[in-house]
Design a protein around this motif. Structure first.
Motif, mmCIF file in Angstrom:
data_model
loop_
_atom_site.group_PDB
_atom_site.id
_atom_site.type_symbol
_atom_site.label_atom_id
_atom_site.label_comp_id
_atom_site.label_asym_id
_atom_site.label_seq_id
_atom_site.Cartn_x
_atom_site.Cartn_y
_atom_site.Cartn_z
ATOM 1 N N SER A 91 -32.797 33.077 -29.837
ATOM 2 C CA SER A 91 -33.840 34.007 -30.296
ATOM 3 C C SER A 91 -34.303 33.740 -31.727
ATOM 4 O O SER A 91 -35.291 34.310 -32.165
ATOM 5 N N LYS B 72 -32.790 36.273 -24.063
ATOM 6 C CA LYS B 72 -33.778 36.908 -24.959
ATOM 7 C C LYS B 72 -35.103 36.141 -24.997
ATOM 8 O O LYS B 72 -36.111 36.674 -25.452
ATOM 9 N N ARG C 264 -42.131 33.507 -26.535
ATOM 10 C CA ARG C 264 -40.875 33.234 -25.822
ATOM 11 C C ARG C 264 -41.031 32.027 -24.903
ATOM 12 O O ARG C 264 -40.193 31.141 -24.877
#
Length: 463
Positions: A87, A280, A294
């Protein structure tokens, strides 16, 4: 650099069992992955490069041993190991760290490992050279004879040579006596003056983006070249002088080109990267907001895992045979939420079991670094004998399991909070309890933790 005799999968699991309770399936997976690295080195050269590492995804709640398994595995393999949170990376174009920085970090770790190993190898020689330098400081060498000094009338040069030989012999005997005293530690309180490099560097603040990280520039080295090295004289005791001079001599004996070459090879052939919090960065079927970044991070990670060449300050590093172990709780997202290409690069999936009362009892007592053992040894430093009854350990384990059920399950980490709360009085009063024996029984555990277990709101904050 590989270990001399590679461990078999059974031996690897047995070593992991010394520190990690349960999770047999995960241990088997990493043991096979580690053994496969040795097997790959044994196959014919033309096939060797074709065999890719079988990367692993560990799925399970926090505190069940995912990170610990990977860390212990790297230690067994004597391999460069980097734990990194997925992350913390951002897609190229966003402000933050780019994914290639983990390869640069891993290479830096490998160089430090190699340098330390080289230092160990030359330590004996460096120590001898440092000893000579300390003896020079304690007994400066006698000045060379002056060839222009006039001879006394009637004297002969042979007589002068004999005198000089006698002086040299006396100086040598004195030096050897000093050496004996030095080795016996009888000169430890003597002060000597040594010249040390002043490590103070000018402070330069650099606001960098991911792009600057990729440049083959070592800012520190560049600046150290601009500013001349300053030295200063320090008066230190003989043992400290020996340490300073040993370090200096060791640095002179190490071949850094060889260190860098071996470190790069070590990263390429046996490096291990542990991706934590992979869940995550798993997209959840949205194409806007943070999920865009992401998915971008996943796409940036993909070539690293597939195998690419990363530029580091030590040269090009290939990632084709680096082993990647990913981990995540996957409460909200699933491994299938990762982009298909990335899923395909993690062929092995293993689910770790949540821990209950029985596992907690074993965690408290069985491993070499068991929590009970740690607290007993800590109290020994204060001359306090701490002991735990079997029923007390069962009560601690049961309390941890209950609180994990009631609230967020943080696995074995719950034991740390409970043990600290249980022994806070003993730890605080230990200096005054020197010479005492303290036995922790089930009643003591119940009394200390009863209030927190009953009051759910309080236990949310405290435990």
């Amino acid at each position: 650099m590989e270990i001399e005799r590679p461990l078999t999968p059974k031996e690897i699991v047995a070593e992991l069992d010394k520190y990690i309770i349960g999770q047999g399936e995960a241990k088997r997976c990493v043991a096979i992955a580690l053994r496969n690295r040795w097997r790959r080195q044994q196959v014919p050269k033309e096939l060797r490069d074709e065999i890719a590492p079988k990367n692993i995804i560990m799925i399970g709640p926090t505190g069940v041993g995912k990170t610990e398994i990977s860390r212990r595995l790297a230690k067994l393999a004597q391999a460069p190991f980097l734990k990194i949170e997925a992350s913390k990376f951002t897609e190229v174009g966003y402000v933050g760290r780019d994914v290639e920085s983990m390869i640069r970090d891993l290479t830096e770790l490998a160089v430090n490992m190699e340098r330390k190993e080289e230092e160990e190898e030359v330590k004996g020689k460096a120590r001898d050279m440092a000893e000579e330098r300390v003896l020079d400081l304690l007994l400066p060498p006698s000045p060379a004879k002056n060839p222009t000094s006039p001879l006394l009338p009637g004297s002969v040069e042979v007589h002068q040579d004999q005198m000089e030989e006698e002086q040299e012999d006396t100086a040598h005997k004195t030096r050897e006596r000093l050496r004996k005293l030095l080795r016996e530690g009888k000169l430890n309180e003597r002060l000597v003056e040594v010249e040390v490099t002043d490590r103070v560097m000018p402070v330069v603040e650099i606001f960098s983006t991911a792009g600057l990280e990729e440049m083959d520039l070592n800012i520190k080295d560049m600046l150290s070249g601009l500013f001349p090295k300053k030295t200063k004289r320090r008066k230190v005791k003989v043992p400290e002088a020996l340490e300073i001079l040993t370090e200096e001599e060791a640095q002179k004996l190490i071949d850094m080109d060889k260190v860098v070459k071996q470190a790069v090879q070590r990263v390429e052939q046996s490096g291990i990267i542990f991706f934590d919090e992979l869940d995550k960065i798993a997209s959840r079927e949205q194409t806007y907001g943070p999920d865009v970044s992401r998915e971008g991070v996943q796409r940036d990670i993909l070539p690293i895992v597939e195998g690419t060449t990363v530029m580091t300050k030590y040269g090009m590093v290939r990632t084709d045979h680096v082993l990647f172990i990913a981990a995540g709780a996957f409460y909200v997202s699933k491994p299938s939420d990762l982009i298909p290409e990335l899923q395909g690069r993690f062929p092995i999936r293993v689910e770790l079991e949540p821990l209950g009362k029985e596992e907690f009892i074993r965690i408290l007592t069985e491993p070499q670094n068991a929590l009970i053992t740690q607290y007993v040894e800590l109290m020994k430093t204060e001359n306090v004998q701490l002991s735990f009854a079997k029923e007390a350990i069962e009560e601690i384990a049961e309390t941890a399991a209950k609180i994990n059920d009631k609230m967020e399950d943080i696995g074995a980490r719950r034991l740390y909070t409970i043990m600290e709360r249980l022994l806070d009085e003993v730890s605080f009063d230990a200096p005054e309890l020197s010479g005492h024996k303290i036995a922790i029984d089930a009643d003591y555990v119940k009394k200390k933790l009863e209030e927190f277990v009953k009051d759910e709101d309080l236990s949310r904050y405290i435990l």
